[in-house]
Write an enzyme that holds these catalytic residues in place. Structure first.
Site, PDB file in Angstrom:
ATOM      1  N   GLU A 325       0.743  -1.117  -0.129  1.00  8.82           N
ATOM      2  CA  GLU A 325      -0.002   0.037  -0.042  1.00  8.82           C
ATOM      3  C   GLU A 325       0.929   1.465  -0.029  1.00  8.82           C
ATOM      4  OE1 GLU A 325      -3.195   0.132  -0.462  1.00  8.82           O
ATOM      5  OE2 GLU A 325      -3.650  -1.980  -0.502  1.00  8.82           O
ATOM      6  N   HIS A 328       2.120   2.256  -3.394  1.00 13.65           N
ATOM      7  CA  HIS A 328       1.396   3.369  -4.156  1.00 13.65           C
ATOM      8  C   HIS A 328       1.807   4.741  -3.841  1.00 13.65           C
ATOM      9  CE1 HIS A 328      -1.128   0.303  -5.960  1.00 13.65           C
ATOM     10  NE2 HIS A 328      -1.456  -0.124  -4.875  1.00 13.65           N
ATOM     11  N   GLU A 403      -0.808  -1.882  -9.548  1.00 17.22           N
ATOM     12  CA  GLU A 403      -0.603  -3.013  -8.580  1.00 17.22           C
ATOM     13  C   GLU A 403       0.566  -3.862  -8.710  1.00 17.22           C
ATOM     14  OE1 GLU A 403      -2.671  -3.507  -5.925  1.00 17.22           O
ATOM     15  OE2 GLU A 403      -3.725  -1.595  -6.538  1.00 17.22           O
TER      16      GLU A 403
END
Length: 465
Positions: A325, A328, A403
């Site tokens: 996460e 990102h 992703e």
């Protein structure tokens, strides 16, 4: 500006050559074409689910047969539900357009304004707010049976639903009330800008919506989200220490760590971060944490419950998920997404600026007047429908690329094994069916399917060795 004026002039010329009936037929035709295309893709995926009865070789020894069968049954039930709901929605939407539902609702909103002693002609803002209130209320009522069936029949059957009927109704009412409270001032601003902004009102419209977007992103976690779920600071311990160490390692400006009471609503799990500049916060769902007592659970009731398989991730796996996460953030994926969405919105508003006074567009939907919000809805929802389909496909490609990059970032942090284990666990906990039709996946999935992610993780690990 010269290029923009030329572009808008061309849009107006093209629109002027199309009659209202042709516009309406084209919109209805594309709506059904899109519906049939989506149903074809869904049919392909349903066939994949029905025909794959064995655990894929890549997951044998990782996912047991019982979990695979449960995931397959869940996918079959969701597929049937989605088919029925999409047919209903398509027929309803077509009926609203064909039988003049939007003009009727607009007139009903005008009658409501008149009933309080005002004149609709001079109070378009009030009529627009009344229109939205009526539409939102009707939509809530029509969607309620579908939402209730999915929650208390399908999610309940497969062990995900944790809501009581009272909680469910209260949640829906709060969402409806909050929607009305937020939309009233926002829509008032939109209508005012469209009416008073002059030839370049679309630019001021874009500035206004961008400001609203940033404001809501700022206040949502602290003021809105707590209205629906309980947030508490993550307790001191090994997990908190390791997350803080990870944040310091990559210079992530972490200020707070929260656990959200997701278990009161559903057994599905999640994690995310939010905040601007040097004020970042991380939120973990209690369902993500393997060794965490849900915030809504009474410890004294443990002895009264039958033993169940442990779900969620252990500490190392949770840190690996956060490594993904935070990848990102480190790779500016969120910033890039915001920039793309804002450029896209500016272009749509620019075209709306050219079509706003184009009467045949309103006549095509049965309107005798030219309400500002109605024009915006027609352009954004119907005129731009083909464009939205293309952009949605491209954004899904962009998201899947991000992703994979975030997975690679987590691997470079040394979390390859933990991330792989976490992905498999989360897929099992959420009963994700691991096999997908390639065309369906390419069109619909913003995240790569589990098998592709595992393959990519292994491939990247070999490159770095």
């Amino acid at each position: 500006m010269a290029f923009l004026e030329s572009f808008l002039s061309q849009c107006t010329e093209i629109a002027a050559s199309i009659a209202p009936k042709e516009i309406f037929v084209g919109i209805i035709g594309f709506s059904w074409a899109t519906f049939l295309w989506d149903e074809y893709l869904s049919y392909r995926q349903r066939c994949v689910v029905l025909n794959n009865r064995l655990v894929p070789p890549e997951l044998r020894g990782v996912i047991d047969r019982e979990t695979f069968d449960k995931a397959r049954a869940y996918a079959i039930d969701k597929g049937k539900f989605t088919l029925a709901e999409s047919i209903y929605s398509q027929i309803l939407g077509t009926g609203v357009m064909v039988y003049g539902g939007l003009p009727w609702l607009w007139d009903a909103a005008g009658s409501a304004v008149t009933a309080v002693g005002l004149t609709p002609d001079g109070n378009e803002v009030l009529q627009t707010i009344a229109f939205l209130t009526i539409c939102n209320s009707i939509t809530c009522v029509l969607n309620l049976p579908w939402s209730a069936y999915f929650t208390f029949k399908i999610e309940q059957k497969h062990g995900f639903n944790k809501q009581t009927s009272g909680f469910f109704i209260k949640d829906k009412m709060k969402k409806l009330a909050l929607t009305e409270v937020i939309s009233a001032p926002v829509v008032s601003g939109l209508v005012y800008i469209i009416k008073a902004g002059g030839d370049y009102f679309f630019f001021y419209l874009w500035l206004f919506t961008t400001g609203v977007f940033m404001f809501l992103m700022t206040v949502y976690p602290d003021l809105i989200a707590p209205l629906f779920d309980k947030y508490e600071p993550l307790p001191e311990g090994d997990l908190k220490t390791r997350i803080e160490d990870l944040a310091a390692r990559i210079n992530f400006p972490l200020t707070k760590l929260y656990v959200v009471e997701g278990s009161k609503r559903s057994a599905h799990s999640n994690a995310y971060f939010y905040g601007f500049f040097k004020n970042k916060r991380i939120v973990l769902y209690d369902t993500l944490l393997q060794d965490y007592t849900p915030l809504n659970k009474d410890d004294t009731a443990d002895d009264q419950q039958p033993l169940k398989k442990k779900t969620g991730c252990n500490t190392a796996e949770v840190v690996a998920v956060l490594g993904h996460e935070l990848g990102h953030w480190k790779l500016n994926h969120v910033l890039k997404g915001i920039i793309i969405s804002q450029v896209n919105l500016f272009m749509i508003f620019s075209v709306f600026g050219a079509l706003y006074k184009y009467q045949p567009l309103y006549r095509a939907f049965g309107f005798k007047s030219e309400p500002a919000l109605i024009g915006l809805v027609i352009v954004m929802q119907y005129v731009f429908a083909p464009y939205h389909e293309l952009v949605s496909f491209l954004m899904n490609m962009f998201s899947r690329h991000n992703e994979y990059q975030a997975d690679e970032f987590a691997v470079e942090l040394g979390f390859q094994e933990e991330l792989q284990s976490a992905l498999v666990k989360l897929n099992k906990d959420n009963l994700g069916f691991p096999v997908h039709d390639p065309l369906y996946s390419a069109w619909h999935h913003s995240h790569p399917p589990i098998l592709q992610r595992l393959h990519a993780l292994k491939a990247h690990t070999k490159k770095t060795e």
